[in-house]
Write a protein that holds these residues in place. Structure first.
Motif, mmCIF file in Angstrom:
data_model
loop_
_atom_site.group_PDB
_atom_site.id
_atom_site.type_symbol
_atom_site.label_atom_id
_atom_site.label_comp_id
_atom_site.label_asym_id
_atom_site.label_seq_id
_atom_site.Cartn_x
_atom_site.Cartn_y
_atom_site.Cartn_z
ATOM 1 N N LYS D 68 0.998 -1.185 0.160
ATOM 2 C CA LYS D 68 -0.024 0.218 -0.097
ATOM 3 C C LYS D 68 1.146 1.135 0.051
ATOM 4 N N SER D 71 3.396 6.986 1.322
ATOM 5 C CA SER D 71 3.419 8.719 1.088
ATOM 6 C C SER D 71 4.233 8.783 -0.271
ATOM 7 N N TYR D 79 -0.482 15.881 2.867
ATOM 8 C CA TYR D 79 -0.903 15.010 4.111
ATOM 9 C C TYR D 79 -0.202 15.575 5.482
ATOM 10 N N TYR D 246 -3.050 9.348 -3.829
ATOM 11 C CA TYR D 246 -3.836 8.401 -3.042
ATOM 12 C C TYR D 246 -5.192 8.245 -4.081
ATOM 13 N N TRP D 250 -8.487 13.022 1.073
ATOM 14 C CA TRP D 250 -8.177 12.244 2.671
ATOM 15 C C TRP D 250 -8.930 13.348 3.813
ATOM 16 N N HIS D 319 -6.438 1.522 1.508
ATOM 17 C CA HIS D 319 -5.328 2.537 1.294
ATOM 18 C C HIS D 319 -4.727 2.782 2.359
ATOM 19 N N LYS D 321 -2.267 5.510 4.937
ATOM 20 C CA LYS D 321 -1.218 5.999 5.711
ATOM 21 C C LYS D 321 -0.718 5.019 6.788
#
Lengths: 323, 323, 323, 323
Positions: D68, D71, D79, D246, D250, D319, D321
């Motif tokens: 995944k 960043s 972000y 992404y 977000w 997804h 982070k």
């Protein structure tokens, strides 16, 4: 087809099949966006372009022209509400509207929800696209049958120039300016100045889709279109929204010689007064957020110096709205 | 849909559209094989599996079951000629044949081209697959309507065990042995010994598809199936051919207690005497080459010690023929 | 990197990562072949082409030139054994060999395994490719350091024409004839007649890779190369083998004015007498099978009338061997 | 490597190579997002997860954990500025901060740009991830070497519970709640109430990343996290931003028992007073737009009734982070 009811009463996952067929689009040379497919519903071709209607798993039915996604069932309302409602709501009493392009029918559908509207002219160059959409896009059947809508098959520029009538609102629902495409001429300063503006009534508003408006992508054409309109009209408002199926933020610009100033509450009042049914995307706060651009984009637009002319055009890779 | 005739008399390339939609198969975990799609013709689901008929650009119409390509219009003749003609040609006078599986109809079609044949029993477990193929696979309509063909919906093992009749040839046109699938039991020594062999007439021949037979892939199941049959029959012949749509070499094994010895010329004579129409793939030299395996594969088969039993099965990743 | 040993003694599957990165090749416009990647080991560019060495999961290290797979660690032995051993084994006593192309070094490696060889000239136009392969292809280090090998950076045609020396065997290890590429001129009748043949000694043999040789793909160039050589040499033998990483059958053609007739046993004897180490692919039966083409391909070759000339070239989509 | 300078002075496009290698992520089961790759820079594995640093063409260097994207070089500033600056700017004088997770180092980097900061504790469970990022993410080297930063390897909950110290701001820079992952426990009402809140000073602010916040995706976890925090804190503000890599909007949520009220001008003043260097994403108007959610999302958050508990968790597809 989704779930399949089996004779034993269980529903069946169809996993194998579902993930085997994919629609794939190159957003940019180095970036791909892929949807699993349920089916390829219809395909066709016109004098100008290839047309397909796909049934995609993530975004429902999707209209694809020349290999580019135009609009997807699950989120086209975002694009079309953003294109139509801000200019109509900012206008005190919009009665007649001219759509350049718009053959898909969704722009007309949103316009016809306004109870002030007497007449909508949709002028699209591609009869096959119009016929294809009329046949297959069920959500727009009511609009296509509305007596207030008049569909004309012609080049939007030629049609506008041949008409004496003026409009409260003119809507640019055209393909993005792509190198080699015909549409980029409909984004130029001279077109706005000598063709569009003379066909607006006093207090009239022009709005156009303006391409990708993301933090990186807004310099492709969005900032130029904004700056070009700023050369021609006194008041220009740019705004944007995320459209999931486009994998990007999208932009629109509206322009007028009358002020474009409504706060969120005033927008909400007009939505209630004028629009039949409930908006799915746009309300006062949404527009307030959409027209407050983030730092990078705002600064780019403020500082943009490029003006669209036929000699100095800018093009985008090929997302895009086309109808 | 291929080329589209336009009103102006030109044909149109449809390039954008054509390359947007893809069928994608994982040959192995780390290996993918992707065909551009014209359309998704039909989809369905049975109690056992999901079925789709795709129109692919490189290989024509393709039957996909549970996300695995079963057979493709342009090259299924290779698989089916290799499965059917070697055992029938090696038999002195094949009159009746039992097909385990084969619901697609192509195996029956090839069998029915032999003028010695009186009766073909096709026993497939999945009625929906049979009906789907009967509806959509035009190339097999003649076979499905041939009065010599009898279609039975049942488990092949149960059916064979319930019958007293014996056959000149028994054909295993089953799915590859896949973990969790039912078919692997139909590749075991005990099945061959106690179910298949007793249902062959004197001089009868058994043939089975035997999975991938490439230089790396033949150890998945091909060598085991060969060795297992060697435990049960006196004469066993393995052969292979490249099937482009499978992206691999494929294998078959035929077995009998009577010698399987024909040279290329003898095969060609019998092809001319017995088979209606012209073979597209198989002739004497082709079979001679196909049954002369390359060094690595030949050595693996000679040295294989694994015998298929229900307790000690081998499975493949998931190519494969299934019907 | 394969399995990773962790501090707690377990090995770790790395599944997520492993399947995230892919090498993708368009075998044809409508057909893709994709390998999961472990890593991108090296990239570079020469005056002529881009070069990359990838570590792929299904086929090990893979040399890619201009986006086309040239050779993969796990199966390049098939290509190179097929290119080299048949002509050398059919020659009574091959001492010196000229390689046109071959910069990867694998062709030289196979040649130098023959104990009759005194001298190998490898003439490749692209010094960077040669240097790249010399640096990174560990399997060929021994060959690159063999004193019998002489590497020349030049156009193969110019080099052959400038030399007075004659060779026992000349090997064409060139890129496929691709439109716009320079190599197609090295597949023409006049090149074979006026450049290659005069540089062969009495009894000399010419061999060339001859492109894809599958049941559909053999008409791209394989049959033409075969027919073209048939115009120039008395004895011509075409043969083929499946190369998994190419997703197709590949073809080679050898040609001579002396008979090319060895049976499987004679080949096996010469393999034992002359070749150092054990062949992984080729032995007598393998060659016998490889040179017995299947019906369709055999008939196409027999009936081919196209002769390669600079004016009437044929091209392939872009598989291929290039060095 | 971008453009390659060749000896002849031309730069070379490397097109073939460039588009051959792809990173592919399943955003959802039926939706893929693919970046062309320049190279795979580093790969590794910890006790908990697989780590890779890729050099992608569209988004620069990208950190990928368990397949995944975490960043990407070109847009991670969005972000991290959104995670850090709103809570720090709303706090009158933030001096010490505790980061749960954050091993990538970018959150610490943004915190350390604030001149009020005396101490930052970063508590990440995975030492290998921290070491990997410290080695390879050049943009964070200055932060990792700042004496105000203390890195602790521990479970964030255990660490927070073991400490007596209180913080001005606590930052949740954790993986999304994924089924089977450990992090979902750090999104529950009881964790917020009994672990986080007691460790905030008077007037302290908690902020957490809150998963995808798009028009369709915000119901996965964003609305739940918002509603859960609303059960524990008096003032809760949700905001969102588009992150191109992404392929979605977000979300973040900040929460406090003191009012969180600054207008755009007040934010701009504090940005100038407190933050070293220029923000790339966040300023007053940007935050004003980001915290004015669109109609659908705003209504969902207002009407959400789900409260995160260990017994009633919600998960997202993947997804995300994670650090």
């Amino acid at each position: 087809m989704g779930e399949v009811a089996l004779s034993n009463g269980q529903s069946h996952s169809l996993n194998g099949y579902r993930k085997s067929c994919w629609y794939e689009e190159e957003i940019e040379d180095n970036l791909r966006w892929c949807f699993a497919l349920n089916s390829i519903l219809h395909t066709g071709a016109s004098q100008y372009q290839d047309i397909a209607l796909l049934d995609t798993k993530p975004f429902g039915k999707a209209l694809v022209i020349d290999g580019k996604l135009q609009s997807a069932e699950t989120d086209e309302f975002i694009y079309h509400e953003c294109l139509v409602h801000p200019p109509l709501l900012h206008h005190p009493n919009p009665k007649n509207v001219f759509i350049m392009g718009g053959g898909e029918g969704s722009t007309a559908r949103e316009l016809l929800r306004h109870n002030t509207i007497d007449q909508v002219i949709m002028c699209d160059i591609d009869e096959e696209v119009v016929d294809f959409c009329k046949s297959y896009l069920v959500a727009n059947w009511e609009a296509f049958c509305d007596p207030r809508l008049k569909v004309i098959i012609n080049d939007a520029r030629a049609e506008l120039e041949s008409r004496e009538e003026r409009y409260d609102v003119i809507v640019g629902d055209l393909a993005d300016p792509i190198d080699g495409g015909p549409c980029y001429k409909l984004y130029t300063k001279s077109f706005y100045e000598f063709t569009v503006k003379p066909r607006l009534k006093e207090g009239g508003i022009f709005v156009t889709q303006a391409g990708p408006a993301g933090i990186f992508s807004h310099t492709e054409v969005f900032s130029s279109i904004y700056n070009t309109l700023r050369q021609v009209f006194k008041y220009v408002v740019a705004y944007s929204a995320h459209i999931p199926s486009y994998a990007d933020i999208w932009g629109w610009v509206m322009a007028s010689d009358s002020p474009l100033e409504l706060n969120a509450e005033e927008i909400d009042v007009r939505v209630r007064q004028r629009i039949k049914g409930e908006n799915r995307y746009l309300d006062g706060k949404t527009f307030s957020s959409a027209s407050t651009l983030s730092k990078v984009v705002r600064n780019s637009l403020d500082n943009e110096t490029h003006v669209y002319t036929e000699e100095a055009a800018r093009f985008i890779h090929g997302h895009g709205k086309h109808a």
